[in-house]
Scaffold this active site. Structure first.
Site, PDB file in Angstrom:
ATOM      1  N   PHE A 142       6.342  63.789  35.751  1.00  0.00           N
ATOM      2  CA  PHE A 142       7.335  63.956  34.805  1.00  0.00           C
ATOM      3  C   PHE A 142       7.858  62.980  34.607  1.00  0.00           C
ATOM      4  O   PHE A 142       8.281  62.505  33.178  1.00  0.00           O
ATOM      5  CB  PHE A 142       7.966  65.244  36.202  1.00  0.00           C
ATOM      6  CG  PHE A 142       9.057  65.252  34.568  1.00  0.00           C
ATOM      7  CD1 PHE A 142       9.648  65.943  33.688  1.00  0.00           C
ATOM      8  CD2 PHE A 142      10.847  65.311  34.742  1.00  0.00           C
ATOM      9  CE1 PHE A 142      10.220  66.342  32.850  1.00  0.00           C
ATOM     10  CE2 PHE A 142      11.913  65.154  34.381  1.00  0.00           C
ATOM     11  CZ  PHE A 142      11.255  66.387  33.428  1.00  0.00           C
ATOM     12  N   TYR A 143       8.011  61.505  35.388  1.00  0.00           N
ATOM     13  CA  TYR A 143       8.633  60.790  34.526  1.00  0.00           C
ATOM     14  C   TYR A 143       7.638  60.129  34.018  1.00  0.00           C
ATOM     15  O   TYR A 143       6.461  59.884  33.700  1.00  0.00           O
ATOM     16  CB  TYR A 143       8.763  59.938  36.036  1.00  0.00           C
ATOM     17  CG  TYR A 143       8.961  60.034  37.700  1.00  0.00           C
ATOM     18  CD1 TYR A 143      10.663  61.050  37.342  1.00  0.00           C
ATOM     19  CD2 TYR A 143       9.095  59.431  38.292  1.00  0.00           C
ATOM     20  CE1 TYR A 143      10.949  61.881  38.163  1.00  0.00           C
ATOM     21  CE2 TYR A 143       9.453  59.457  39.630  1.00  0.00           C
ATOM     22  CZ  TYR A 143      10.465  60.741  39.926  1.00  0.00           C
ATOM     23  OH  TYR A 143      10.766  60.889  41.029  1.00  0.00           O
ATOM     24  N   SER A 144       8.890  60.320  32.598  1.00  0.00           N
ATOM     25  CA  SER A 144       8.488  59.407  31.642  1.00  0.00           C
ATOM     26  C   SER A 144       6.964  60.298  30.749  1.00  0.00           C
ATOM     27  O   SER A 144       6.252  59.543  30.328  1.00  0.00           O
ATOM     28  CB  SER A 144       8.020  57.942  31.391  1.00  0.00           C
ATOM     29  OG  SER A 144       9.164  56.722  31.321  1.00  0.00           O
TER      30      SER A 144
END
Length: 333
Positions: free
Chosen positions: A58-60
């Site tokens: 999910f990060y970036s």
């Protein structure tokens, strides 16, 4: 660096884990570092003995995995590293591109490994507890990923204690691979996990990795940072009077110790014997060094009393209470 065995597994991890939510693409959040900005921080952590790296798809929106692992593949040794990534949050508008269905989990592990340019991840983690998918389906998919060699272990993050109990019960019933680690939020201003989740993890043999030891920057007394001025969740979670009073206590002890507020807040977490590893989402080498110094700092009983005396119980912080939490009132003296 200090190293510990993660829960009842044979895996040994550094007590400082490099958090990477701040690495990836500025198109995702304005405070994110790109690959060039991230490399010096990653290199500094590796140089000081960190072997535990925390990622999430999910990060970036996937770019975080790509950026961090581009650096790790260039300057690190894969066999020396313990790399974890997480699955669950929506990666697109596709109705099936979210949650912990077998379809999404199987797609996500392959997508993560492709972005990471790696054959396996050491710990594959559920980012939360998906109440819309039968837990039997989720855990069988996670089990199959381990058996396929795409992950060495599995882990979990941010849920109610009863949900973790249900996961362990299903794993026991169907003879599935069990999680070895629980990643949870813990800091001087948020201690609700000390009531049930942490004791339960200790009883069941799970390691505990802690994120947000600075309460999203509040306990570092850095109110003017880009993140604090643009991150809605900081205001939602830590804008109450109690949190501010605790931040003041942290600052007071830091002044007496002639060190940073961040170092005191991190030392409070690391002084907890139940905590296996603490995530450090450093924006600079100096911020990482603060955590490194906190690792060897022993707080006195009087200092711990000062840090804890203003604490007031509050609603749990998780996906199920987002936007519904009632601001706590400071405990009357």
């Amino acid at each position: 660096m200090q190293y510990v065995q993660l829960g009842q597994s044979g895996l040994k991890v550094s007590r400082l884990c490099l958090g990477t939510m701040n690495m990836g693409s500025k198109q995702w959040k304005p405070w994110i570092f790109d690959e060039k900005e991230s490399e010096p921080i990653i290199a500094h952590a590796l140089d000081h003995g960190v072997n535990f790296i925390d990622l999430a798809d999910f990060y970036s929106q996937g770019e975080g995995e790509r950026v961090v692992c581009n650096v790790l593949n260039r300057i690190g040794k894969r066999d020396d590293l313990v790399i974890t990534t997480k699955v669950g949050y929506a990666m697109s508008d596709n109705i099936n591109d979210t949650g912990h269905s077998r379809k999404h989990i199987m797609k996500s592990i392959d997508a993560s490994l492709t972005r990471m340019n790696m054959d396996y991840v050491d710990i594959y983690m559920l980012h939360f507890y998906d109440v819309h998918t039968p837990i039997e389906e989720t855990m069988l998919a996670m089990h199959d990923i381990v058996k396929a060699g795409k992950a060495r272990y599995i882990g979990v993050s941010t849920m109610y204690t009863w949900q973790l109990a249900k996961i362990l019960q299903v794993c026991e019933r169907y003879n599935l691979v069990k999680p070895i680690n629980m990643q949870l939020q813990l800091n001087c201003a948020y201690r609700e996990e000390e009531r049930e989740m942490i004791p339960f993890c200790m009883d069941q043999g799970l390691g505990i990795s802690v994120f947000s030891p600075l309460a999203r920057g509040l306990l570092a007394n850095d109110f003017q940072s880009t993140r604090n001025k643009t991150d809605f969740f900081t205001a939602e979670m830590y804008s109450d009077k109690t949190s501010l009073e605790i931040a003041h206590s942290v600052s007071s002890i830091a002044q007496l110790r002639n060190c940073s507020s961040a170092q005191i807040a991190q030392a409070w977490v690391l002084n907890k014997p139940e905590v296996s590893s603490m995530l450090v989402g450093a924006d600079t080498k100096e911020q990482f060094d603060s955590a490194l110094q906190a690792l060897n700092m022993q707080l006195s009983s009087d200092e711990i009393f000062e840090l804890e005396r203003n604490y007031t119980p509050c609603d749990l912080i998780n996906d199920y209470t987002a936007g519904k939490r009632i601001p706590r009132e400071a405990r009357s003296r």
